[in-house]
Design a protein around this motif. Structure first.
Motif, short mmCIF file in Angstrom:
data_model
loop_
_atom_site.label_atom_id
_atom_site.label_comp_id
_atom_site.label_asym_id
_atom_site.label_seq_id
_atom_site.Cartn_x
_atom_site.Cartn_y
_atom_site.Cartn_z
N LEU A 234 -7.03 -0.96 2.63
CA LEU A 234 -7.16 -1.67 3.90
C LEU A 234 -6.61 -3.09 3.79
CD1 LEU A 234 -8.35 -1.72 6.82
CD2 LEU A 234 -10.46 -2.55 5.80
N TYR A 235 -6.97 -3.78 2.70
CA TYR A 235 -6.49 -5.15 2.50
C TYR A 235 -4.97 -5.19 2.35
CZ TYR A 235 -11.36 -6.43 1.60
OH TYR A 235 -12.70 -6.65 1.71
N ARG A 236 -4.42 -4.22 1.62
CA ARG A 236 -2.96 -4.20 1.45
C ARG A 236 -2.26 -3.95 2.79
NH1 ARG A 236 -4.29 -0.64 -3.31
NH2 ARG A 236 -4.35 -2.04 -5.13
N ALA A 237 -2.83 -3.04 3.59
CA ALA A 237 -2.23 -2.74 4.89
C ALA A 237 -2.26 -3.96 5.80
CB ALA A 237 -2.95 -1.57 5.54
N ARG A 238 -3.27 -4.80 5.63
CA ARG A 238 -3.39 -6.01 6.46
C ARG A 238 -2.61 -7.19 5.87
NH1 ARG A 238 -9.89 -5.86 7.90
NH2 ARG A 238 -9.76 -4.19 9.46
N GLY A 239 -1.96 -6.98 4.74
CA GLY A 239 -1.13 -8.03 4.15
C GLY A 239 -1.90 -9.07 3.37
N LYS A 240 -3.11 -8.75 2.96
CA LYS A 240 -3.91 -9.72 2.21
C LYS A 240 -3.33 -9.89 0.80
CE LYS A 240 -8.70 -10.85 1.09
NZ LYS A 240 -10.13 -10.43 1.23
N GLU A 241 -3.25 -11.14 0.37
CA GLU A 241 -2.68 -11.43 -0.94
C GLU A 241 -3.76 -11.38 -2.03
OE1 GLU A 241 -0.77 -15.18 -0.73
OE2 GLU A 241 0.75 -14.53 0.73
#
Length: 297
Positions: free
Chosen positions: A273-280
């Motif tokens: 989910l974090y990767r899909a939202r572009g979280k670094e």
């Protein structure tokens, strides 16, 4: 005490401070959970095909949470195994939802201006304490009849045929219920009003249950009947209370640990989910993912 929709528009009333206070209030969380479970009961998602792994377990549904706010209802949808998208006009509420790391996708949008999804996208829709806001003209360009018709027309289009939309709301009068229902009917919906505990001043709740037509498959078509409200016929306990009792008994059997929370599948899902939202800075997956670390001295 004045109703919130009479004080200010939703995006103004639920600013950053009000959104945090609302989301942190344990009483509001409990009431919202109760109404969300009731909405899920009225959706009757057991009509969906069973999953291949377990024939007794309904398939995960793709739901629209209208007026998702800080994700209080969305958390329950996730716990029940459903995928969901939330819409809300309050940026403050959605900021709190992001801080709480809820798993649904979020959209900042005014539902009175329409619902921008393709036809047949969702298996159902729920909404808690939102519908009455559309009856107000918060700006000179706002026309409640036009906004309600646009909302219901777009909602009817993005639901699969044979599905339902359930709205918990607080009508001011019988005339307001008729006013809302006429635009839902004009958009193609069937259905009606469900009133739980009509003789109780504290527990009384209003739910608008709408049917989005019949399934295209004639074999799946059946008469659509508006459910009976609680406190009239059937159990006098809301589904949330029954589920809470079931969880207590399950918790004792499992040592109090909730199933599937912060295990490896939960952690991998969160990281995706974090990767899909572009979280670094999301840690990469490895054989050490979800392993208990030894205490440091």
């Amino acid at each position: 005490m004045s109703r919130p929709e009479h004080i200010a528009p939703a995006d103004v009333y639920y600013n950053a401070d009000e959104a945090k206070k609302y989301s942190a209030n344990s009483r509001i969380q409990s009431i919202q959970a109760e109404m969300t479970y009731r909405c899920l009961e009225l959706l009757q998602l057991q009509a969906l095909p069973a999953s291949e792994e377990d024939e007794d377990e309904p398939q995960s549904a793709f739901l629209l949470d209208i007026g998702a706010g800080s994700g209080l209802s969305g958390e329950i949808l996730t716990e029940e195994g459903h995928q969901w998208v939330g819409m809300d006009i309050s940026g403050g509420m959605l900021e709190v939802a992001l801080e709480r790391e809820i798993e649904g996708d979020l959209m900042l949008a005014d539902i009175g201006q329409g619902i921008p999804f393709r036809a047949g996208t969702f298996d159902g829709a729920i909404s808690v304490s939102v519908l009455q806001w559309l009856c107000n003209a918060d700006a000179s360009a706002h026309s409640p009849p036009q906004r309600l018709l646009r909302f219901f027309t777009d909602l009817f289009g993005c639901l699969t045929r044979g599905s339902r939309a359930v709205f918990q709301f607080y009508p001011e009068s019988d005339e307001q219920v008729k006013f809302i229902m006429q635009f839902a009917t004009k958009a193609g919906f069937g259905g009606g009003l469900v009133v739980d505990f009509p003789n109780s001043s504290k527990k009384k709740k209003f739910y608008l249950v709408l049917f989005a037509g019949q399934p295209s498959d004639p074999a799946k078509q059946k008469p659509q009947v508006v459910p009976t409200g609680l406190g009239l016929e059937g159990p006098d306990t809301v589904g949330y209370e029954r589920k809470r009792e079931e969880r207590k008994s399950r918790g004792k059997a499992t040592g109090g640990k909730r199933k599937g929370v912060k295990d490896i599948d939960w952690i991998l899902r969160k990281k995706e989910l974090y990767r899909a939202r572009g979280k670094e800075g999301v840690p990469r997956d490895s054989k050490f993912t979800a392993r208990n670390r030894k205490p440091r001295f």
